[in-house]
Motif scaffolding. Structure first.
Motif, short mmCIF file in Angstrom:
data_model
loop_
_atom_site.label_atom_id
_atom_site.label_comp_id
_atom_site.label_asym_id
_atom_site.label_seq_id
_atom_site.Cartn_x
_atom_site.Cartn_y
_atom_site.Cartn_z
N PHE A 205 0.82 -1.23 0.00
CA PHE A 205 0.00 0.00 0.00
C PHE A 205 0.85 1.26 0.00
CE2 PHE A 205 1.00 -0.31 4.46
CZ PHE A 205 0.97 0.99 4.92
N TYR A 206 2.04 1.19 0.58
CA TYR A 206 2.89 2.37 0.72
C TYR A 206 3.35 2.94 -0.61
CZ TYR A 206 6.36 -1.27 0.01
OH TYR A 206 7.07 -2.34 -0.51
N ARG A 207 3.29 2.12 -1.68
CA ARG A 207 3.78 2.62 -2.97
C ARG A 207 2.90 3.74 -3.52
NH1 ARG A 207 4.22 -3.15 -4.10
NH2 ARG A 207 6.27 -3.82 -3.33
N LYS A 208 1.71 3.88 -2.98
CA LYS A 208 0.83 4.98 -3.38
C LYS A 208 1.03 6.21 -2.51
CE LYS A 208 -2.74 1.80 -5.04
NZ LYS A 208 -4.17 1.37 -4.89
N ASP A 209 1.93 6.11 -1.53
CA ASP A 209 2.13 7.20 -0.58
C ASP A 209 3.60 7.25 -0.20
OD1 ASP A 209 2.21 9.02 1.46
OD2 ASP A 209 0.84 7.96 2.77
N ALA A 210 4.34 8.17 -0.81
CA ALA A 210 5.76 8.31 -0.51
C ALA A 210 5.98 9.37 0.57
CB ALA A 210 6.54 8.66 -1.77
N LEU A 211 5.12 9.39 1.57
CA LEU A 211 5.21 10.29 2.73
C LEU A 211 4.80 11.71 2.41
CD1 LEU A 211 8.64 9.14 4.21
CD2 LEU A 211 6.38 8.26 4.73
N GLN A 212 4.30 11.95 1.20
CA GLN A 212 4.02 13.33 0.83
C GLN A 212 2.63 13.80 1.22
OE1 GLN A 212 4.08 10.79 -1.23
NE2 GLN A 212 3.00 11.09 -3.14
N ARG A 213 1.70 12.90 1.49
CA ARG A 213 0.31 13.32 1.74
C ARG A 213 0.06 13.50 3.23
NH1 ARG A 213 -3.57 10.16 0.97
NH2 ARG A 213 -2.47 8.17 0.99
N ASP A 214 -0.63 14.58 3.58
CA ASP A 214 -0.95 14.82 4.98
C ASP A 214 -1.88 13.75 5.54
OD1 ASP A 214 0.63 17.02 5.11
OD2 ASP A 214 -0.99 18.44 4.69
N GLY A 215 -2.66 13.10 4.68
CA GLY A 215 -3.56 12.06 5.15
C GLY A 215 -3.00 10.67 5.03
N GLY A 216 -1.71 10.53 4.70
CA GLY A 216 -1.11 9.23 4.49
C GLY A 216 -0.25 8.78 5.66
N LEU A 217 0.95 8.28 5.33
CA LEU A 217 1.84 7.73 6.35
C LEU A 217 2.43 8.80 7.27
CD1 LEU A 217 3.87 5.16 4.23
CD2 LEU A 217 2.33 4.62 6.12
N TRP A 218 2.69 9.98 6.74
CA TRP A 218 3.43 10.96 7.52
C TRP A 218 2.78 11.30 8.86
CZ3 TRP A 218 7.98 12.35 8.50
CH2 TRP A 218 8.24 13.51 9.24
N PRO A 219 1.47 11.51 8.94
CA PRO A 219 0.89 11.82 10.26
C PRO A 219 1.15 10.73 11.31
CG PRO A 219 -0.66 12.38 8.54
CD PRO A 219 0.45 11.61 7.88
N LEU A 220 1.15 9.47 10.90
CA LEU A 220 1.45 8.39 11.85
C LEU A 220 2.87 8.52 12.37
CD1 LEU A 220 -0.12 5.34 9.94
CD2 LEU A 220 -1.13 6.62 11.84
N ILE A 221 3.81 8.80 11.47
CA ILE A 221 5.21 8.95 11.86
C ILE A 221 5.39 10.19 12.72
CG2 ILE A 221 7.55 9.30 10.98
CD1 ILE A 221 6.64 7.79 8.43
N ARG A 222 4.82 11.30 12.28
CA ARG A 222 4.95 12.57 13.01
C ARG A 222 4.39 12.44 14.43
NH1 ARG A 222 0.85 16.20 10.61
NH2 ARG A 222 -0.43 14.90 11.97
N ASP A 223 3.21 11.84 14.55
CA ASP A 223 2.58 11.75 15.86
C ASP A 223 3.36 10.80 16.78
OD1 ASP A 223 0.71 13.47 14.86
OD2 ASP A 223 -0.88 11.96 14.66
N PHE A 224 3.90 9.72 16.22
CA PHE A 224 4.70 8.81 17.04
C PHE A 224 5.93 9.52 17.58
CE2 PHE A 224 8.26 5.79 17.35
CZ PHE A 224 7.75 4.93 18.31
N MET A 225 6.63 10.24 16.73
CA MET A 225 7.84 10.94 17.17
C MET A 225 7.49 12.04 18.16
SD MET A 225 10.42 11.09 13.93
CE MET A 225 9.37 12.20 12.99
N ALA A 226 6.41 12.76 17.93
CA ALA A 226 6.01 13.84 18.84
C ALA A 226 5.65 13.29 20.21
CB ALA A 226 4.84 14.61 18.26
N GLY A 227 5.06 12.11 20.23
CA GLY A 227 4.65 11.52 21.50
C GLY A 227 5.80 10.99 22.32
N HIS A 228 6.97 10.80 21.68
CA HIS A 228 8.10 10.21 22.39
C HIS A 228 9.34 11.06 22.32
CE1 HIS A 228 5.66 6.68 22.93
NE2 HIS A 228 5.47 6.59 21.64
N ARG A 229 9.17 12.35 22.01
CA ARG A 229 10.32 13.25 21.95
C ARG A 229 10.71 13.65 23.36
NH1 ARG A 229 8.49 16.69 18.28
NH2 ARG A 229 9.50 15.54 16.62
N PRO A 230 12.03 13.55 23.68
CA PRO A 230 12.47 13.98 25.00
C PRO A 230 12.14 15.43 25.26
CG PRO A 230 14.21 12.78 23.85
CD PRO A 230 13.12 13.06 22.86
N PRO A 231 11.79 15.81 26.48
CA PRO A 231 11.48 17.21 26.78
C PRO A 231 12.71 18.08 26.69
CG PRO A 231 11.55 15.92 28.81
CD PRO A 231 11.66 14.95 27.68
N GLY A 232 12.47 19.37 26.45
CA GLY A 232 13.57 20.33 26.44
C GLY A 232 14.14 20.57 25.09
#
Length: 232
Positions: A205-232
């Motif tokens: 499925f990822y071949r239709k989404d190279a991370l460029q769409r706001d409704g695709g894979l990128w929000p999942l990646i962004r939210d995961f990183m934001a949820g586990h980013r060290p403070p400061g």
């Protein structure tokens, strides 16, 4: 943003016999981080290149190693799956470790800051391998199917032994990846780990989404990183 191929990325500290050349995408300004994109069985196709471009547009210096470089770094079309699998099967753990390590070393030498690793299918296995052997900002394994490389542990074993945060993204209709087994491995003690399931999606499925769409894979990646980013 610019893109170009880069020669073997030896770190200088030691000689790597098989450091893969890199496809490199520069961000428009000072990098906010680095990104390593690990391709699927078809090689550095337009999909892998566009994933790098999408990450560069988000401010990252993005690279993708030509893991098939000993055979000219070919990319294969969808109808050339048998030939692509032959290339994949000829890769060795030693060369893969050198190629992934050298790509990370290149990003380190450019002082990009935190590095995000993203891999697709066989590249998802390698991204998980990177998470078990390197300390990176996060490793994202999309449809992480097992590569045919003796000596490389299973995806589940690598997740259980991770040194870096890890996110698995699995299609809900993907019969090749067991999301429940990945969740069990992600539940082992260690850095943050999670599994996201994309409803109704098959393996590629990822071949239709190279991370460029706001409704695709990128929000999942962004939210995961934001949820586990060290403070400061």
């Amino acid at each position: 943003m610019s893109a170009h191929a880069h020669g073997p990325a030896n770190r200088g500290r030691r000689v790597l016999d098989a450091a893969a050349p890199l496809f490199v995408c520069e961000p428009g300004g000072r990098p906010v981080g680095g990104a390593l994109v690990l391709h699927d069985v078809f090689g550095v196709t337009e999909h892998a290149e566009e994933a790098c471009r999408a990450l560069a547009r988000r401010g990252r210096l993005a690279v993708s190693p030509y893991l098939y470089h000993e055979h000219g770094g070919p990319a294969f079309a969808a109808e050339e799956l048998a030939a692509a699998r032959t290339q994949m099967e000829e890769l060795t753990p030693t060369d893969l470790a050198a190629d992934v390590g050298a790509a990370l070393g290149y990003l380190e030498s450019r002082r990009t800051g935190p590095v995000l690793v993203v891999g697709f299918s066989m590249g998802g296995h390698l991204a998980t391998w990177a998470a078990a052997h390197h300390v990176v900002e996060a490793a994202v394994a999309v449809s992480p199917s097992a590569g045919p490389w003796p000596g490389v542990p299973s995806v589940e074993a690598l997740v259980a032994g991770r040194r870096s945060p890890w996110l698995g993204v699995v299609g809900g209709a993907d019969g090749r990846v067991d999301a429940d087994r990945l969740r069990a491995a992600a539940g082992r003690p260690g850095p943050p780990a999670a599994v996201e399931v994309v409803d109704g999606a098959g393996h590629g499925f990822y071949r239709k989404d190279a991370l460029q769409r706001d409704g695709g894979l990128w929000p999942l990646i962004r939210d995961f990183m934001a949820g586990h980013r060290p403070p400061g």
